[in-house]
Every structure is written in C-alpha cells, then in structure tokens.
Design a protein around this motif. Structure first.
Motif, PDB file in Angstrom:
ATOM      1  N   ILE A   5      58.113   6.424 -54.123  1.00  0.00           N
ATOM      2  CA  ILE A   5      56.923   6.477 -54.964  1.00  0.00           C
ATOM      3  C   ILE A   5      55.703   6.396 -54.066  1.00  0.00           C
ATOM      4  O   ILE A   5      55.642   5.551 -53.171  1.00  0.00           O
ATOM      5  CB  ILE A   5      56.904   5.350 -56.031  1.00  0.00           C
ATOM      6  CG1 ILE A   5      55.645   5.439 -56.900  1.00  0.00           C
ATOM      7  CG2 ILE A   5      57.054   3.976 -55.401  1.00  0.00           C
ATOM      8  CD1 ILE A   5      55.627   4.486 -58.093  1.00  0.00           C
ATOM      9  N   TRP A   6      54.766   7.318 -54.273  1.00  0.00           N
ATOM     10  CA  TRP A   6      53.463   7.228 -53.627  1.00  0.00           C
ATOM     11  C   TRP A   6      52.625   6.372 -54.558  1.00  0.00           C
ATOM     12  O   TRP A   6      52.251   6.782 -55.654  1.00  0.00           O
ATOM     13  CB  TRP A   6      52.854   8.603 -53.433  1.00  0.00           C
ATOM     14  CG  TRP A   6      53.560   9.426 -52.387  1.00  0.00           C
ATOM     15  CD1 TRP A   6      54.714   9.118 -51.728  1.00  0.00           C
ATOM     16  CD2 TRP A   6      53.148  10.690 -51.894  1.00  0.00           C
ATOM     17  NE1 TRP A   6      55.044  10.121 -50.861  1.00  0.00           N
ATOM     18  CE2 TRP A   6      54.098  11.105 -50.945  1.00  0.00           C
ATOM     19  CE3 TRP A   6      52.079  11.528 -52.177  1.00  0.00           C
ATOM     20  CZ2 TRP A   6      53.995  12.311 -50.260  1.00  0.00           C
ATOM     21  CZ3 TRP A   6      51.974  12.733 -51.494  1.00  0.00           C
ATOM     22  CH2 TRP A   6      52.912  13.109 -50.544  1.00  0.00           C
ATOM     23  N   VAL A  30      58.451   2.341 -51.307  1.00  0.00           N
ATOM     24  CA  VAL A  30      57.078   2.323 -51.814  1.00  0.00           C
ATOM     25  C   VAL A  30      56.154   2.745 -50.681  1.00  0.00           C
ATOM     26  O   VAL A  30      56.049   2.059 -49.671  1.00  0.00           O
ATOM     27  CB  VAL A  30      56.688   0.926 -52.341  1.00  0.00           C
ATOM     28  CG1 VAL A  30      55.233   0.914 -52.795  1.00  0.00           C
ATOM     29  CG2 VAL A  30      57.622   0.505 -53.471  1.00  0.00           C
ATOM     30  N   ARG A  31      55.524   3.875 -50.876  1.00  0.00           N
ATOM     31  CA  ARG A  31      54.585   4.385 -49.872  1.00  0.00           C
ATOM     32  C   ARG A  31      53.181   4.198 -50.400  1.00  0.00           C
ATOM     33  O   ARG A  31      52.768   4.846 -51.372  1.00  0.00           O
ATOM     34  CB  ARG A  31      54.857   5.864 -49.601  1.00  0.00           C
ATOM     35  CG  ARG A  31      53.935   6.421 -48.537  1.00  0.00           C
ATOM     36  CD  ARG A  31      54.371   7.785 -48.118  1.00  0.00           C
ATOM     37  NE  ARG A  31      53.544   8.270 -47.039  1.00  0.00           N
ATOM     38  CZ  ARG A  31      53.732   9.428 -46.444  1.00  0.00           C
ATOM     39  NH1 ARG A  31      54.740  10.210 -46.812  1.00  0.00           N
ATOM     40  NH2 ARG A  31      52.937   9.818 -45.476  1.00  0.00           N
ATOM     41  N   GLU A  32      52.464   3.281 -49.789  1.00  0.00           N
ATOM     42  CA  GLU A  32      51.074   3.048 -50.162  1.00  0.00           C
ATOM     43  C   GLU A  32      50.250   4.148 -49.502  1.00  0.00           C
ATOM     44  O   GLU A  32      49.768   3.998 -48.387  1.00  0.00           O
ATOM     45  CB  GLU A  32      50.634   1.656 -49.744  1.00  0.00           C
ATOM     46  CG  GLU A  32      51.375   0.569 -50.498  1.00  0.00           C
ATOM     47  CD  GLU A  32      50.884  -0.822 -50.161  1.00  0.00           C
ATOM     48  OE1 GLU A  32      49.694  -0.970 -49.792  1.00  0.00           O
ATOM     49  OE2 GLU A  32      51.691  -1.745 -50.269  1.00  0.00           O
ATOM     50  N   TYR A  33      50.099   5.246 -50.222  1.00  0.00           N
ATOM     51  CA  TYR A  33      49.558   6.471 -49.642  1.00  0.00           C
ATOM     52  C   TYR A  33      48.102   6.344 -49.193  1.00  0.00           C
ATOM     53  O   TYR A  33      47.634   7.154 -48.401  1.00  0.00           O
ATOM     54  CB  TYR A  33      49.720   7.646 -50.619  1.00  0.00           C
ATOM     55  CG  TYR A  33      48.832   7.539 -51.822  1.00  0.00           C
ATOM     56  CD1 TYR A  33      47.568   8.105 -51.838  1.00  0.00           C
ATOM     57  CD2 TYR A  33      49.242   6.829 -52.941  1.00  0.00           C
ATOM     58  CE1 TYR A  33      46.746   7.977 -52.929  1.00  0.00           C
ATOM     59  CE2 TYR A  33      48.426   6.700 -54.039  1.00  0.00           C
ATOM     60  CZ  TYR A  33      47.178   7.278 -54.024  1.00  0.00           C
ATOM     61  OH  TYR A  33      46.357   7.141 -55.108  1.00  0.00           O
ATOM     62  N   ASP A  41      51.028  18.988 -44.875  1.00  0.00           N
ATOM     63  CA  ASP A  41      52.298  19.631 -45.216  1.00  0.00           C
ATOM     64  C   ASP A  41      53.107  18.784 -46.189  1.00  0.00           C
ATOM     65  O   ASP A  41      53.683  19.317 -47.142  1.00  0.00           O
ATOM     66  CB  ASP A  41      53.132  19.907 -43.964  1.00  0.00           C
ATOM     67  CG  ASP A  41      52.577  21.049 -43.128  1.00  0.00           C
ATOM     68  OD1 ASP A  41      51.785  21.863 -43.660  1.00  0.00           O
ATOM     69  OD2 ASP A  41      52.942  21.137 -41.940  1.00  0.00           O
ATOM     70  N   GLU A  42      53.164  17.461 -45.956  1.00  0.00           N
ATOM     71  CA  GLU A  42      53.886  16.570 -46.883  1.00  0.00           C
ATOM     72  C   GLU A  42      53.287  16.638 -48.286  1.00  0.00           C
ATOM     73  O   GLU A  42      54.013  16.684 -49.277  1.00  0.00           O
ATOM     74  CB  GLU A  42      53.812  15.115 -46.415  1.00  0.00           C
ATOM     75  CG  GLU A  42      54.671  14.757 -45.264  1.00  0.00           C
ATOM     76  CD  GLU A  42      54.467  13.286 -44.899  1.00  0.00           C
ATOM     77  OE1 GLU A  42      55.427  12.514 -45.066  1.00  0.00           O
ATOM     78  OE2 GLU A  42      53.348  12.926 -44.480  1.00  0.00           O
ATOM     79  N   LEU A  43      51.975  16.621 -48.335  1.00  0.00           N
ATOM     80  CA  LEU A  43      51.282  16.665 -49.628  1.00  0.00           C
ATOM     81  C   LEU A  43      51.560  17.985 -50.338  1.00  0.00           C
ATOM     82  O   LEU A  43      51.903  17.997 -51.524  1.00  0.00           O
ATOM     83  CB  LEU A  43      49.784  16.451 -49.419  1.00  0.00           C
ATOM     84  CG  LEU A  43      48.910  16.427 -50.664  1.00  0.00           C
ATOM     85  CD1 LEU A  43      49.363  15.352 -51.650  1.00  0.00           C
ATOM     86  CD2 LEU A  43      47.457  16.218 -50.278  1.00  0.00           C
ATOM     87  N   ALA A  44      51.460  19.085 -49.613  1.00  0.00           N
ATOM     88  CA  ALA A  44      51.734  20.398 -50.209  1.00  0.00           C
ATOM     89  C   ALA A  44      53.171  20.480 -50.697  1.00  0.00           C
ATOM     90  O   ALA A  44      53.438  21.016 -51.785  1.00  0.00           O
ATOM     91  CB  ALA A  44      51.442  21.503 -49.197  1.00  0.00           C
ATOM     92  N   ASP A  45      54.113  19.927 -49.928  1.00  0.00           N
ATOM     93  CA  ASP A  45      55.519  19.937 -50.340  1.00  0.00           C
ATOM     94  C   ASP A  45      55.733  19.132 -51.616  1.00  0.00           C
ATOM     95  O   ASP A  45      56.438  19.578 -52.528  1.00  0.00           O
ATOM     96  CB  ASP A  45      56.420  19.377 -49.227  1.00  0.00           C
ATOM     97  CG  ASP A  45      56.578  20.319 -48.049  1.00  0.00           C
ATOM     98  OD1 ASP A  45      56.191  21.514 -48.161  1.00  0.00           O
ATOM     99  OD2 ASP A  45      57.073  19.863 -47.000  1.00  0.00           O
ATOM    100  N   ALA A  82      43.197  19.626 -47.460  1.00  0.00           N
ATOM    101  CA  ALA A  82      42.544  18.964 -46.321  1.00  0.00           C
ATOM    102  C   ALA A  82      41.613  17.852 -46.806  1.00  0.00           C
ATOM    103  O   ALA A  82      41.566  16.764 -46.220  1.00  0.00           O
ATOM    104  CB  ALA A  82      41.780  19.983 -45.485  1.00  0.00           C
ATOM    105  N   ALA A  83      40.896  18.117 -47.893  1.00  0.00           N
ATOM    106  CA  ALA A  83      40.003  17.091 -48.452  1.00  0.00           C
ATOM    107  C   ALA A  83      40.799  15.894 -48.955  1.00  0.00           C
ATOM    108  O   ALA A  83      40.386  14.735 -48.783  1.00  0.00           O
ATOM    109  CB  ALA A  83      39.157  17.686 -49.575  1.00  0.00           C
ATOM    110  N   MET A  84      41.965  16.156 -49.561  1.00  0.00           N
ATOM    111  CA  MET A  84      42.795  15.073 -50.084  1.00  0.00           C
ATOM    112  C   MET A  84      43.366  14.213 -48.952  1.00  0.00           C
ATOM    113  O   MET A  84      43.439  12.987 -49.074  1.00  0.00           O
ATOM    114  CB  MET A  84      43.909  15.649 -50.950  1.00  0.00           C
ATOM    115  CG  MET A  84      43.382  16.293 -52.231  1.00  0.00           C
ATOM    116  SD  MET A  84      44.572  17.373 -53.036  1.00  0.00           S
ATOM    117  CE  MET A  84      45.628  16.187 -53.839  1.00  0.00           C
TER     118      MET A  84
END
Length: 131
Positions: A5-6, A30-33, A41-45, A82-84
């Motif tokens: 979970i992010w 638990v990933r505290e993003y 790349d992780e975000l896009a995936d 990129a902004a995110m």
C-alpha cells in the motif's frame, strides 16, 4: 497474500484501506510514499496496472496542482508524472497492489476488488460497515 500500500497516515481513506487489508488478514508492505517517493517509472507502472489515467492519479485539489499550472490540458503524461514525483503530495492515494491486481482505492472499499472475500464485515472510521 502479498500486498503493498502506498500510504499516507494523515489520510482517512488511506487509514481505512490499510485497516481493511489487515482485517482481511493481510499485513501489507506499507510504503509511505511521501518519504519513499516512487520513481517516475514506478508511478507510471502503478497507474497503468490500476487501469486509470495519469490525470485520475493526480490530486487536483492540492495547491501545488494550481501553482504548477498542471490543469493545462495540453500537458502530457510525462510532465504530470515528473511533477508528481517532484511533489509527491500530488499523488492520489492510497494505491494498493496485491496478487489480484492494483487499484487506486478511493473510496477505500475499492480494495475489495483485489482481495479475497471478507469473512466478517469491516467498519470504517466513520462507522460505515462494508463487506
């Protein structure tokens, strides 16, 4: 079942989703993003696996969204991603990935789409019973 979970502990939806995972007998990673920011790349995936658009994955109500001019419809996904990554508060949450898929869990009960059936009902922070 494995799950990630992010998570943002300040977000009620994220807290409810994490509690729902645990109620289902799953102790997720638990990933505290906001601290452990995903790569572009992780975000896009994750967004792609969740089956949503980059625009659906961005928090348009955050001040940074307006300040950075991200409402401009001509901006492509690479600019938004990129902004995110540069401003992770813009990443909508919580994202959850299990062996059954990935989802942006807004509302929190969306996570049920990628979990086995609950054995007992779950009560959210606001008293709403689901499952």
């Amino acid at each position: 079942m494995n799950a990630v979970i992010w998570h943002n502990g300040r977000c009620g939806t994220s807290r409810n989703t994490l509690a729902l995972l645990r109620h289902a007998g799953i102790e997720p990673v638990v990933r505290e993003y906001l601290k452990d920011v995903p790569s572009q790349d992780e975000l896009a995936d994750m967004i792609g696996e969740a089956g949503i658009s980059v625009r659906e994955a961005i928090r348009s109500k955050e001040a940074a969204y307006t300040e950075l001019g991200l409402a401009d419809p001509s901006l492509d996904d690479c600019v938004l991603l990129a902004a995110m990554v540069a401003n992770p508060i813009l990443i909508n949450r919580p994202f959850v990935r299990t062996e059954l898929g990935a989802r942006l869990c807004r509302p929190s009960e969306v996570v049920l789409q990628i979990l086995p059936a609950l054995a007992t009902p779950f009560t959210k922070e606001d008293g709403q019973v689901i499952g």
